[in-house]
Write an enzyme that holds these catalytic residues in place. Structure first.
Site, PDB file in Angstrom:
ATOM      1  N   GLU A 330       0.972  -1.188  -0.042  1.00  0.00           N
ATOM      2  CA  GLU A 330       0.008  -0.089   0.026  1.00  0.00           C
ATOM      3  C   GLU A 330       0.878   1.346   0.087  1.00  0.00           C
ATOM      4  O   GLU A 330       0.426   2.259   0.784  1.00  0.00           O
ATOM      5  CB  GLU A 330      -0.931   0.122   1.284  1.00  0.00           C
ATOM      6  CG  GLU A 330      -1.943  -1.286   1.110  1.00  0.00           C
ATOM      7  CD  GLU A 330      -2.798  -1.310   2.469  1.00  0.00           C
ATOM      8  OE1 GLU A 330      -3.956  -1.523   2.326  1.00  0.00           O
ATOM      9  OE2 GLU A 330      -2.165  -0.889   3.493  1.00  0.00           O
TER      10      GLU A 330
HETATM   11  C1  NGO Z   1      -4.125  -4.811   4.596  1.00  0.00           C
HETATM   12  C2  NGO Z   1      -3.143  -3.625   5.065  1.00  0.00           C
HETATM   13  C3  NGO Z   1      -2.877  -3.723   6.574  1.00  0.00           C
HETATM   14  C4  NGO Z   1      -4.402  -3.514   7.321  1.00  0.00           C
HETATM   15  C5  NGO Z   1      -4.967  -4.632   6.799  1.00  0.00           C
HETATM   16  C6  NGO Z   1      -6.285  -4.904   7.440  1.00  0.00           C
HETATM   17  C7  NGO Z   1      -1.949  -5.279   4.179  1.00  0.00           C
HETATM   18  C8  NGO Z   1      -0.839  -6.285   3.675  1.00  0.00           C
HETATM   19  N1  NGO Z   1      -1.882  -3.970   4.471  1.00  0.00           N
HETATM   20  O1  NGO Z   1      -3.101  -5.828   4.476  1.00  0.00           O
HETATM   21  O2  NGO Z   1      -2.053  -2.383   6.943  1.00  0.00           O
HETATM   22  O3  NGO Z   1      -4.090  -3.625   8.466  1.00  0.00           O
HETATM   23  O4  NGO Z   1      -5.024  -5.034   5.645  1.00  0.00           O
HETATM   24  O5  NGO Z   1      -7.098  -6.003   7.009  1.00  0.00           O
END
Ligand code: NGO
Length: 521
Positions: A330
């Site tokens: 992200e």
């Molecule tokens: C995503 C995000 C995390 C969140 C999570 C919550 C990934 C790999 N990055 O997973 O920062 O905490 O969802 O479900």
């Protein structure tokens, strides 16, 4: 039918039908999986007399640590003395032997033989003995997991189990950044994971809301960056001695720690701790919300790489395991070209410190070194970048968010957790094949399976337990058991046998209506 009834009556008499052992065995069949063991063993052949642990029973082990572990569990619940001899030539009533195991058991497998005179577990390595011990405990009545003395009888059905894992990586991730968990809380989770033959503990040590590991060369990361958490609580961090204690505890349960420093995104806690790490030289405030994607290390700044080199260097020196997780997810505040350049440089830094990098599968957008592992967390069954990386030799850990994320709610009624990847009931968590799930990522491309527990909404150990159980054992089974054992009805029955164990251990769990839990559990 009469034979079957007699057998069931016999097992009921020794208290095992409640736990389901052999209750569904075909009448004359020798081969039957014990209905109590999760993950399902490769093969389990019932036969011969049962073994009952007597007050005068003895233990022998070729490995002191595993012998002591087993003695600790059994002494607490049976109240028997169970003297342990390490390296004895004459086997005790329960003997753990580092000889005699079939070659197929490999480095983590074991063979367990139970008969009137005792139980013998044979393995090539101590890890195999430890996994065999977990199977033995699950073949004993559930009260064996009690911390206080229970009446027994302590009977193990007669037979032979031959067992070894499908995948070498069977992981669980705990996000200690969104909410901080103490060393004791992490060790409690390690103990629970070990029951299901999980062998990697991934610790998500940094995120926007907190930095949780002391770094001597950048002390503000922990003391300031670790001073809060989601919701504004006090947060916390592990000293390097704390982290070393966790690593050692995990190792005593044959579990390898994979530390994660998430970057270039998810870095607000670091950017808040050191103004010079920011492109504009201004430190942002600490963050206690739950948005993602707003922070980025400054990719063009040389200091960024000094910082990463020193952080990774200290963490690598404290970490005996082969992997260091660099996050990479992200990074929506990092341009595509910056991201590619960043991931390239960070892989080199990690390699220079002797570790293989692991990254969330976003890293497959960048060229990867052969040793870099991608962790798939998507919600689709196709991903062209991941497939291309796999075709190029990248190994993948499977954590599809709509199957393996332990922070997703079970149903709309679940109080804790999130829903962005869907609702995940236990049979959904169990209902996929990690070796054939993602197009182009099959067979030897799959390193294993991991269940991540993100903690935006998770605060206590009871919260951890409620979200992990019973789904974590489902994921552990997908990682360990051969696909040929995959059967949701049989799995739910074996899972049901775990309920009384969790009750005996004080582990809160979700009483999924999909599972035929025994009355009173
Ligand atoms: C995503 C995000 C995390 C969140 C999570 C919550 C990934 C790999 N990055 O997973 O920062 O905490 O969802 O479900």
């Amino acid at each position: 039918m009469r034979i079957r009834h007699t057998l069931i009556t016999l097992l009921a008499a020794i208290g095992l039908v409640g736990a389901g052992v052999l209750a569904d065995a075909a009448p004359a069949a020798a081969a039957a999986l014990p209905n109590t063991v999760v993950p399902a063993p490769v093969s389990a052949v019932a036969g011969g007399s049962a073994f009952t642990l007597a007050p005068a029973a003895t233990l022998t082990s070729d490995d002191a640590g595993v012998g002591t572990y087993l003695a600790g569990v059994l002494r607490a619940s049976t109240g028997y003395a169970l003297p342990l001899t390490v390296g004895a030539t004459t086997p005790g009533s329960i003997a753990l032997e580092l000889s005699g195991a079939p070659g197929s058991t490999g480095p983590e497998g074991y063979q367990l033989t139970s008969g009137a005179s005792g139980v013998v577990i044979q393995a090539q390595q101590p890890a195999g003995l430890f996994h065999g011990v977990q199977t033995l405990l699950q073949m004993l009545p559930s009260d064996v997991m009690s911390a206080t003395v229970r009446p027994g009888p302590w009977t193990v059905p007669g037979g032979t189990v031959l067992d070894y894992p499908r995948f070498s990586y069977r992981g669980a991730m705990l996000d200690v950044a969104r909410h901080f968990f103490t060393v004791a809380q992490v060790e409690r989770y390690i103990d629970e994971l070990a029951l299901y033959k999980v062998n990697y503990l991934h610790l998500h040590l940094s995120d926007d809301q907190g930095w949780r590991i002391a770094v001597n060369s950048w002390p503000n990361l922990a003391t300031y960056g670790g001073s809060t958490e989601v919701g504004g609580g006090a947060g916390g961090f592990y000293t390097q001695a704390d982290y070393t204690a966790i690593v050692a505890y995990a190792s005593s349960r044959f579990m390898t720690v994979v530390p994660e420093i998430d970057m270039p995104g998810h870095t607000n806690a670091a950017l808040a701790s050191y103004a010079p790490l920011n492109c504009n030289g201004v430190a942002p405030p600490l963050y206690t919300g739950t948005n993602v994607g707003f922070s980025s290390l400054c990719v063009s700044l040389p200091l960024t790489y000094t910082f990463i080199d020193q952080v990774v260097g200290e963490l690598a020196a404290l970490t005996p395991g082969p992997y260091l997780h660099i996050g990479g997810d992200e990074a929506s505040s990092t341009s595509a070209s910056d991201y590619t350049s960043f991931i390239g440089q960070v892989q080199q830094i990690v390699a220079a410190h002797g570790k293989a990098a692991v990254g969330w599968h976003d890293v497959t957008k960048a060229p990867l070194q052969p040793s870099t592992v991608a962790q798939f967390w998507g919600t689709t069954t196709t991903d062209t970048n991941v497939a291309a990386a796999a075709a190029n030799g990248t190994k993948v850990v499977m954590s599809p968010a709509n199957k393996a994320y332990l922070d997703m709610k079970y149903t709309h009624k679940t109080k804790l957790g999130q829903t962005w990847a869907g609702l995940i009931e236990v049979n959904t968590a169990y209902g996929w094949d990690p070796g054939a799930y993602l197009s182009g990522v099959t067979g030897s491309s799959v390193l294993g399976v991991e269940g991540p527990l993100w903690t935006e909404t998770i605060v206590t150990s009871a919260d951890i337990d409620t979200m992990a159980f019973p789904r974590l054992p489902a994921l552990a089974e997908l990682g360990w058991s051969p696909w040929s054992t995959h059967d949701v009805t049989a799995f739910d029955q074996r899972l049901a046998a775990q309920g009384p164990r969790w009750k005996a251990m004080g582990v809160s769990y979700y009483h999924s209506p999909q599972v035929p839990w025994p009355a009173g559990s």
